[in-house]
Design an enzyme around this catalytic site. Sequence first.
Site, short mmCIF file in Angstrom:
data_model
loop_
_atom_site.label_atom_id
_atom_site.label_comp_id
_atom_site.label_asym_id
_atom_site.label_seq_id
_atom_site.Cartn_x
_atom_site.Cartn_y
_atom_site.Cartn_z
N ILE A 20 34.05 36.00 34.92
CA ILE A 20 34.65 36.56 33.12
C ILE A 20 35.23 35.26 33.04
O ILE A 20 35.22 35.55 31.27
CB ILE A 20 35.59 38.01 33.70
CG1 ILE A 20 34.53 39.04 34.88
CG2 ILE A 20 35.97 38.29 32.35
CD1 ILE A 20 35.53 39.93 35.15
N SER A 142 41.79 47.02 36.74
CA SER A 142 40.49 47.16 37.07
C SER A 142 39.98 49.17 37.66
O SER A 142 41.15 48.98 37.74
CB SER A 142 39.87 46.78 38.74
OG SER A 142 38.56 47.76 39.27
N TYR A 168 41.67 45.14 48.24
CA TYR A 168 41.52 44.65 46.33
C TYR A 168 42.39 45.38 45.57
O TYR A 168 43.11 45.42 44.35
CB TYR A 168 40.08 44.38 46.25
CG TYR A 168 40.24 44.11 45.07
CD1 TYR A 168 39.46 44.94 44.46
CD2 TYR A 168 40.38 42.67 43.83
CE1 TYR A 168 38.35 45.22 42.80
CE2 TYR A 168 40.13 42.53 43.06
CZ TYR A 168 39.09 43.99 42.15
OH TYR A 168 38.94 43.67 41.08
N LYS A 172 45.57 45.58 42.85
CA LYS A 172 45.06 45.21 41.35
C LYS A 172 46.34 46.72 40.57
O LYS A 172 47.43 46.46 39.66
CB LYS A 172 44.12 45.62 41.10
CG LYS A 172 43.31 44.35 40.61
CD LYS A 172 43.25 43.47 39.90
CE LYS A 172 42.38 42.54 40.25
NZ LYS A 172 42.62 41.65 39.12
C1 WQD Z 1 27.87 49.35 42.67
C2 WQD Z 1 26.96 50.24 42.91
C3 WQD Z 1 26.79 50.81 45.27
C4 WQD Z 1 25.53 46.76 46.30
C5 WQD Z 1 33.31 46.44 42.21
C6 WQD Z 1 34.61 46.69 42.64
C7 WQD Z 1 35.22 46.53 41.19
C8 WQD Z 1 34.42 45.88 40.60
C9 WQD Z 1 32.90 44.71 40.63
C10 WQD Z 1 35.66 43.15 41.02
C11 WQD Z 1 28.01 51.38 44.21
C12 WQD Z 1 26.10 50.63 44.20
C13 WQD Z 1 26.02 47.65 45.22
C14 WQD Z 1 23.84 46.93 46.39
C15 WQD Z 1 23.86 48.79 46.40
N1 WQD Z 1 35.11 44.38 41.59
N2 WQD Z 1 25.09 49.56 45.33
N3 WQD Z 1 23.55 48.35 46.43
O1 WQD Z 1 32.07 48.85 43.86
O2 WQD Z 1 31.20 49.51 42.30
O3 WQD Z 1 32.82 47.78 42.00
O4 WQD Z 1 32.19 45.76 41.98
O5 WQD Z 1 35.73 42.85 40.41
O6 WQD Z 1 36.32 46.72 41.22
O7 WQD Z 1 35.63 48.07 43.25
O8 WQD Z 1 30.72 47.12 42.32
O9 WQD Z 1 28.33 46.18 42.52
O10 WQD Z 1 29.32 46.50 44.54
O11 WQD Z 1 27.97 48.56 43.42
O12 WQD Z 1 23.00 49.84 46.29
O13 WQD Z 1 23.42 46.17 47.06
O14 WQD Z 1 26.02 49.81 43.31
O15 WQD Z 1 27.19 52.02 46.33
O16 WQD Z 1 27.12 52.79 43.83
P1 WQD Z 1 31.40 48.38 42.49
P2 WQD Z 1 28.81 47.21 43.66
#
Ligand code: WQD
Length: 368
Positions: A20, A142, A168, A172
């Site tokens: 970012i 976040s 995490y 924040k």
């Molecule tokens: C997104 C969706 C998963 C991976 C986190 C942090 C947030 C920010 C972004 C830092 C969810 C699904 C994911 C996979 C899947 N972090 N998924 N298979 O958890 O929304 O947010 O990351 O800046 O603060 O909380 O992001 O991309 O991990 O998941 O099904 O291999 O995709 O269950 O629904 P998340 P994510």
Amino acid sequence: ANNGCQEWKTIFVTGGAGYIGSHCIVSLLEAGYDVVAVDNFANAVEAVGQDNVCEAPSLQRVEQITGKKVTFYRCDLLDRDRLSEVFLKHKIDCVIHFAAMKAVGESMQVPFLYYKNNIMGTINLLEIMAENSCYQLVFSSSCTVYGDPGNALPITEDHPTGGVTNVYGRTKYFIEEMLKDLSLADNKWNIVLLRYFNPVGAHPSGLIGEDPTKPFANLMPYMAQVAIGKKPSLTIFGTDYDTADGTGIRDYIHVMDLAEGHVAALAKLLREPDLRLKAYNLGTGKGISVLQLVHTFESVTGTKVKLELKGRRAGDIVSMYADPRLALKELNWVATRSLEEMCKDFWNWQTKNPNGYRGNSSKLASCK
Ligand code: WQD
């Protein structure tokens, strides 16, 4: 850049070599600011230049995109003396603070590392800013600070924060609370908290993108690695959620929209020197399910992503997406890039840089 009443020139960007941070610096340079960036390479690729000087390949690409220079120093926010030495070399008008460890899963394994790095690092930064009479701050927060919104969606900035279950997200939240206390105690501070939703995509040039050096679990980068054949399959965590297709819903936002949101936040601080402290959601306002994103990615890239349907991931919430109206009203900012553009731009980056910034040698350089 200025609006007549005062002139801001130099922005200090922590975590500037990261995903970012690097995209934000493109927008800052294009808006006419000078940038001083620092990074400890905890999750960014480093290169060794002439006489063993540490360089950030991502920022060298930023210079290529913009035709402008970025001043870069390798610096860990926990190294207070180094941070002070670097900060006072320049007249800093405003700080954008990205530097943080951000892996939700890892944060549950090593909480002290996260509290020390994210919170102590921020305290050092704030102290050194004050020592140099710099009180303007944009903080990279976040939507995780809201915890599980339940059905209070789309979520607004006045929704209570703090119901966070992962370390995490708690760092924040704690930092937001620290900044509120600081702002109440000393009215010289002028602070904007930007609450990101799910940043994805890459600069359309394909020259910069997401290239974490630590193991990552985020959906888009993982899916792209499966599509280029670097990972065998994508696990779908949970298909029994109470949503249209049973998978989790998130608010995916193009990283360039996010970058432009930071330029808008700087303009707000510049316009309103007595803003004190205000939070803004940076999201599209659209809730997109995991399968919707997978299918959009496949149709945009013409690839087929091999899926493994598994159970829910611990700590995941069902649905989270923004009410972005306050940022439109007060920052005059709105996300404009589509889900298709997010997929196209990320794929462009990934196919042009299968090994990210490491080029053809996938080994990581490390400066002395
Ligand atoms: C997104 C969706 C998963 C991976 C986190 C942090 C947030 C920010 C972004 C830092 C969810 C699904 C994911 C996979 C899947 N972090 N998924 N298979 O958890 O929304 O947010 O990351 O800046 O603060 O909380 O992001 O991309 O991990 O998941 O099904 O291999 O995709 O269950 O629904 P998340 P994510």
